[in-house]
Design an enzyme around this catalytic site. Structure first.
Site, PDB file in Angstrom:
ATOM      1  N   GLU A   1       0.835  -1.197   0.000  1.00 59.31           N
ATOM      2  CA  GLU A   1       0.000   0.000   0.000  1.00 59.31           C
ATOM      3  C   GLU A   1       0.871   1.249   0.000  1.00 59.31           C
ATOM      4  O   GLU A   1       1.878   1.312   0.705  1.00 59.31           O
ATOM      5  CB  GLU A   1      -0.897   0.018   1.244  1.00 59.31           C
ATOM      6  CG  GLU A   1      -1.785   1.265   1.287  1.00 59.31           C
ATOM      7  CD  GLU A   1      -2.848   1.198   2.353  1.00 59.31           C
ATOM      8  OE1 GLU A   1      -3.770   0.373   2.216  1.00 59.31           O
ATOM      9  OE2 GLU A   1      -2.752   1.960   3.320  1.00 59.31           O
TER      10      GLU A   1
ATOM     11  N   ALA B   1      -9.205  11.511   2.524  1.00 62.68           N
ATOM     12  CA  ALA B   1     -10.598  11.909   2.704  1.00 62.68           C
ATOM     13  C   ALA B   1     -10.713  13.429   2.747  1.00 62.68           C
ATOM     14  O   ALA B   1      -9.785  14.124   3.163  1.00 62.68           O
ATOM     15  CB  ALA B   1     -11.146  11.308   3.974  1.00 62.68           C
TER      16      ALA B   1
ATOM     17  N   GLY C   1     -14.364   6.173   5.310  1.00 60.96           N
ATOM     18  CA  GLY C   1     -13.496   7.286   5.713  1.00 60.96           C
ATOM     19  C   GLY C   1     -13.725   7.569   7.188  1.00 60.96           C
ATOM     20  O   GLY C   1     -14.771   7.222   7.748  1.00 60.96           O
TER      21      GLY C   1
ATOM     22  N   GLN D   1      -7.584  -4.265   8.759  1.00 63.56           N
ATOM     23  CA  GLN D   1      -6.816  -3.270   9.502  1.00 63.56           C
ATOM     24  C   GLN D   1      -5.531  -3.952   9.986  1.00 63.56           C
ATOM     25  O   GLN D   1      -5.498  -5.180  10.126  1.00 63.56           O
ATOM     26  CB  GLN D   1      -7.672  -2.796  10.693  1.00 63.56           C
ATOM     27  CG  GLN D   1      -7.042  -1.779  11.613  1.00 63.56           C
ATOM     28  CD  GLN D   1      -6.696  -0.495  10.895  1.00 63.56           C
ATOM     29  OE1 GLN D   1      -5.697  -0.464  10.170  1.00 63.56           O
ATOM     30  NE2 GLN D   1      -7.468   0.553  11.076  1.00 63.56           N
TER      31      GLN D   1
ATOM     32  N   TYR E   1     -12.039  -5.458  10.298  1.00 69.01           N
ATOM     33  CA  TYR E   1     -11.318  -5.124  11.524  1.00 69.01           C
ATOM     34  C   TYR E   1     -11.230  -6.334  12.471  1.00 69.01           C
ATOM     35  O   TYR E   1     -12.172  -6.591  13.228  1.00 69.01           O
ATOM     36  CB  TYR E   1     -12.031  -3.935  12.218  1.00 69.01           C
ATOM     37  CG  TYR E   1     -12.121  -2.750  11.294  1.00 69.01           C
ATOM     38  CD1 TYR E   1     -11.134  -1.772  11.286  1.00 69.01           C
ATOM     39  CD2 TYR E   1     -13.152  -2.654  10.342  1.00 69.01           C
ATOM     40  CE1 TYR E   1     -11.178  -0.721  10.380  1.00 69.01           C
ATOM     41  CE2 TYR E   1     -13.204  -1.599   9.431  1.00 69.01           C
ATOM     42  CZ  TYR E   1     -12.210  -0.643   9.462  1.00 69.01           C
ATOM     43  OH  TYR E   1     -12.251   0.393   8.561  1.00 69.01           O
TER      44      TYR E   1
ATOM     45  N   GLN F   1       6.422   5.727  15.252  1.00 72.75           N
ATOM     46  CA  GLN F   1       5.289   5.171  14.518  1.00 72.75           C
ATOM     47  C   GLN F   1       4.347   4.396  15.436  1.00 72.75           C
ATOM     48  O   GLN F   1       3.167   4.272  15.140  1.00 72.75           O
ATOM     49  CB  GLN F   1       5.855   4.178  13.499  1.00 72.75           C
ATOM     50  CG  GLN F   1       5.505   4.424  12.058  1.00 72.75           C
ATOM     51  CD  GLN F   1       6.125   3.295  11.237  1.00 72.75           C
ATOM     52  OE1 GLN F   1       7.317   3.001  11.345  1.00 72.75           O
ATOM     53  NE2 GLN F   1       5.328   2.647  10.428  1.00 72.75           N
TER      54      GLN F   1
ATOM     55  N   LYS G   1     -22.114  -5.654   3.966  1.00 70.12           N
ATOM     56  CA  LYS G   1     -21.213  -4.979   3.021  1.00 70.12           C
ATOM     57  C   LYS G   1     -20.794  -5.960   1.916  1.00 70.12           C
ATOM     58  O   LYS G   1     -20.790  -5.605   0.741  1.00 70.12           O
ATOM     59  CB  LYS G   1     -19.993  -4.483   3.814  1.00 70.12           C
ATOM     60  CG  LYS G   1     -19.207  -3.418   3.157  1.00 70.12           C
ATOM     61  CD  LYS G   1     -18.456  -2.541   4.156  1.00 70.12           C
ATOM     62  CE  LYS G   1     -17.177  -3.125   4.681  1.00 70.12           C
ATOM     63  NZ  LYS G   1     -16.364  -2.126   5.396  1.00 70.12           N
TER      64      LYS G   1
HETATM   65  P1  FAD Z   1     -17.921   1.052   7.408  1.00 70.40           P
HETATM   66  O1  FAD Z   1     -17.897  -0.260   6.727  1.00 70.40           O
HETATM   67  O2  FAD Z   1     -19.019   1.980   7.083  1.00 70.40           O
HETATM   68  O3  FAD Z   1     -17.903   0.770   8.981  1.00 70.40           O
HETATM   69  C1  FAD Z   1     -17.731   1.830   9.916  1.00 70.40           C
HETATM   70  C2  FAD Z   1     -18.505   1.516  11.194  1.00 70.40           C
HETATM   71  O4  FAD Z   1     -19.917   1.551  10.916  1.00 70.40           O
HETATM   72  C3  FAD Z   1     -18.245   0.124  11.771  1.00 70.40           C
HETATM   73  O5  FAD Z   1     -18.318   0.233  13.154  1.00 70.40           O
HETATM   74  C4  FAD Z   1     -19.382  -0.724  11.214  1.00 70.40           C
HETATM   75  O6  FAD Z   1     -19.676  -1.843  12.049  1.00 70.40           O
HETATM   76  C5  FAD Z   1     -20.511   0.286  11.212  1.00 70.40           C
HETATM   77  N1  FAD Z   1     -21.503   0.038  10.146  1.00 70.40           N
HETATM   78  C6  FAD Z   1     -21.254  -0.357   8.882  1.00 70.40           C
HETATM   79  N2  FAD Z   1     -22.400  -0.436   8.185  1.00 70.40           N
HETATM   80  C7  FAD Z   1     -23.391  -0.048   9.029  1.00 70.40           C
HETATM   81  C8  FAD Z   1     -24.790   0.089   8.891  1.00 70.40           C
HETATM   82  N3  FAD Z   1     -25.408  -0.180   7.740  1.00 70.40           N
HETATM   83  N4  FAD Z   1     -25.507   0.525   9.973  1.00 70.40           N
HETATM   84  C9  FAD Z   1     -24.889   0.807  11.151  1.00 70.40           C
HETATM   85  N5  FAD Z   1     -23.551   0.682  11.338  1.00 70.40           N
HETATM   86  C10 FAD Z   1     -22.825   0.263  10.282  1.00 70.40           C
HETATM   87  N6  FAD Z   1      -9.367   5.939   5.300  1.00 70.40           N
HETATM   88  C11 FAD Z   1      -9.171   6.929   4.381  1.00 70.40           C
HETATM   89  O7  FAD Z   1      -9.539   8.077   4.626  1.00 70.40           O
HETATM   90  N7  FAD Z   1      -8.567   6.664   3.180  1.00 70.40           N
HETATM   91  C12 FAD Z   1      -8.158   5.415   2.844  1.00 70.40           C
HETATM   92  O8  FAD Z   1      -7.636   5.207   1.756  1.00 70.40           O
HETATM   93  C13 FAD Z   1      -8.342   4.358   3.785  1.00 70.40           C
HETATM   94  N8  FAD Z   1      -7.944   3.077   3.518  1.00 70.40           N
HETATM   95  C14 FAD Z   1      -8.200   2.079   4.426  1.00 70.40           C
HETATM   96  C15 FAD Z   1      -7.829   0.756   4.108  1.00 70.40           C
HETATM   97  C16 FAD Z   1      -8.056  -0.271   5.016  1.00 70.40           C
HETATM   98  C17 FAD Z   1      -7.669  -1.680   4.655  1.00 70.40           C
HETATM   99  C18 FAD Z   1      -8.650  -0.001   6.272  1.00 70.40           C
HETATM  100  C19 FAD Z   1      -8.870  -1.096   7.271  1.00 70.40           C
HETATM  101  C20 FAD Z   1      -9.015   1.296   6.599  1.00 70.40           C
HETATM  102  C21 FAD Z   1      -8.808   2.348   5.679  1.00 70.40           C
HETATM  103  N9  FAD Z   1      -9.180   3.668   5.960  1.00 70.40           N
HETATM  104  C22 FAD Z   1      -8.977   4.663   5.032  1.00 70.40           C
HETATM  105  C23 FAD Z   1      -9.786   3.992   7.255  1.00 70.40           C
HETATM  106  C24 FAD Z   1     -11.327   3.855   7.201  1.00 70.40           C
HETATM  107  O9  FAD Z   1     -11.857   4.897   6.400  1.00 70.40           O
HETATM  108  C25 FAD Z   1     -11.842   3.953   8.650  1.00 70.40           C
HETATM  109  O10 FAD Z   1     -11.456   2.822   9.369  1.00 70.40           O
HETATM  110  C26 FAD Z   1     -13.321   4.254   8.806  1.00 70.40           C
HETATM  111  O11 FAD Z   1     -13.530   4.606  10.182  1.00 70.40           O
HETATM  112  C27 FAD Z   1     -14.256   3.098   8.503  1.00 70.40           C
HETATM  113  O12 FAD Z   1     -14.302   2.810   7.180  1.00 70.40           O
HETATM  114  P2  FAD Z   1     -15.108   1.496   6.652  1.00 70.40           P
HETATM  115  O13 FAD Z   1     -15.111   1.567   5.182  1.00 70.40           O
HETATM  116  O14 FAD Z   1     -14.629   0.285   7.320  1.00 70.40           O
HETATM  117  O15 FAD Z   1     -16.588   1.868   7.206  1.00 70.40           O
END
Ligand code: FAD
Length: 291
Positions: free
Chosen positions: A17, A51, A108, A179, A148, A215, A168
């Protein structure tokens, strides 16, 4: 190449990455670093998305450059929570035009400004909303999502987190990247639970080589990851010597990757933090294993 094609293969693979520049002025140095990593011929490279706009256009520029000039498959990240439907639609069209085949669909992180605003005004609340929009756009992307092993920090419990993860995947995620984690047993435990919940898509473990003591705090704050005593001892002993810490951090990450491969994982993603020397060292350490 769609990444699902790679994940179907029976061979072991390592991917990296990288992240785009945070300011316009360091675009060239970041571009060079990502090119150096691409020259190592990883199985694919993901490019994160800043973001909230800003330098987010560089995600696509870097992903396109790696794909076109180095022939390395790319995975372009896209976040949605701080965006409008119009912006996301435009990004999807840009990706299509750039020939991107793989997209990491993310929510995000919530900024303090977002947290303080009225959620009813948000166009996107969760990654699943973005996945549905990508599907509806008719774009033929292979879509990935985040997961996660130690629970997303906002989740009340793991059962709930896994329930949303299943939704999802059902909405169109073909694979999930984890993560970072520093104790492989947490990953194995998580895998057992998600498989039991009916999530059968490939899971790509994400490994972060910690190569300097500063880090550590940042990584824990960002991910909430558990730091095993074995890792803490290593930081205590070598943290004050940059060269020794780097060597120890690379060895620790290598060890984690070997254990994952030995336990049936085929594809590992390394958070290489735009450091070609770290990426190269890890690949060297695994040269005979990766074949
Ligand atoms: P979601 O899948 O939406 O989940 C977020 C939270 O909401 C979780 O607690 C989940 O259980 C809950 N949830 C999900 N769906 C629902 C629903 N329908 N109703 C109620 N609750 C729900 N961030 C950046 O800004 N840029 C990046 O490029 C980036 N890359 C990443 C790559 C990886 C591999 C990982 C693990 C994280 C990355 N992140 C990045 C960070 C990420 O944006 C954050 O961890 C963010 O807080 C959650 O993103 P998600 O897509 O997992 O969210």
């Amino acid at each position: 190449m769609k990444l699902t094609e790679l994940f179907e293969r029976d061979t072991l693979s390592l991917s990296f990455e990288v992240f785009p520049p945070k300011t316009d002025s360091n675009f060239d140095s970041v571009k060079t670093a990502t090119e150096e990593i691409a020259k190592l011929r990883p199985s694919f490279m993901s490019v994160t998305y800043g973001a909230g706009g800003g330098t987010s256009r560089y995600t696509l520029e870097i992903a396109k450059n790696i794909k076109e000039h180095y022939n390395v498959p790319t995975l372009a990240h896209l976040t949605c929570v701080s965006s409008t439907k119009e912006t996301v639609r435009a990004r999807i069209e840009d990706m299509k035009a750039a020939g991107i085949e793989n997209v990491m669909a993310l929510r995000g992180d919530l900024t303090p400004e977002l947290e303080a605003s009225d959620r009813k005004t948000w166009d996107y609340r969760h990654a699943i909303d973005l996945i549905r929009d990508i599907k509806e756009s008719g774009a033929d992307f292979c879509i990935g999502g985040a997961c996660y092993p130690e629970i997303h920090p906002e989740s009340e419990n793991q059962a709930e987190d896994i329930r949303h993860l299943k939704e999802k995947v059902d909405a169109g995620c073909s694979f999930l990247t984890t993560q970072m984690f520093f104790d492989n047993n947490l990953l194995y435990n998580f895998l057992y639970k998600i498989r039991e919940a009916g999530i059968v898509v490939p899971i790509i473990p994400g490994i972060m080589p910690i190569t300097n003591a500063n880090q550590v705090e940042r990584a824990i704050k960002l991910s909430g990851s558990f730091m095993p005593q074995r890792f803490k001892s290593l930081v205590d002993k070598f943290g004050s010597s940059p060269a020794a810490m780097k060597q120890a951090g690379i060895a620790y990450a290598t060890d984690q990757i070997i254990d994952l491969f030995a336990n049936g994982i085929k594809n590992v993603h390394v958070y290489s933090m735009n450091k070609p020397d770290v990426a190269e060292k890890i690949l060297d350490n695994l040269s005979d294993i990766l074949g």
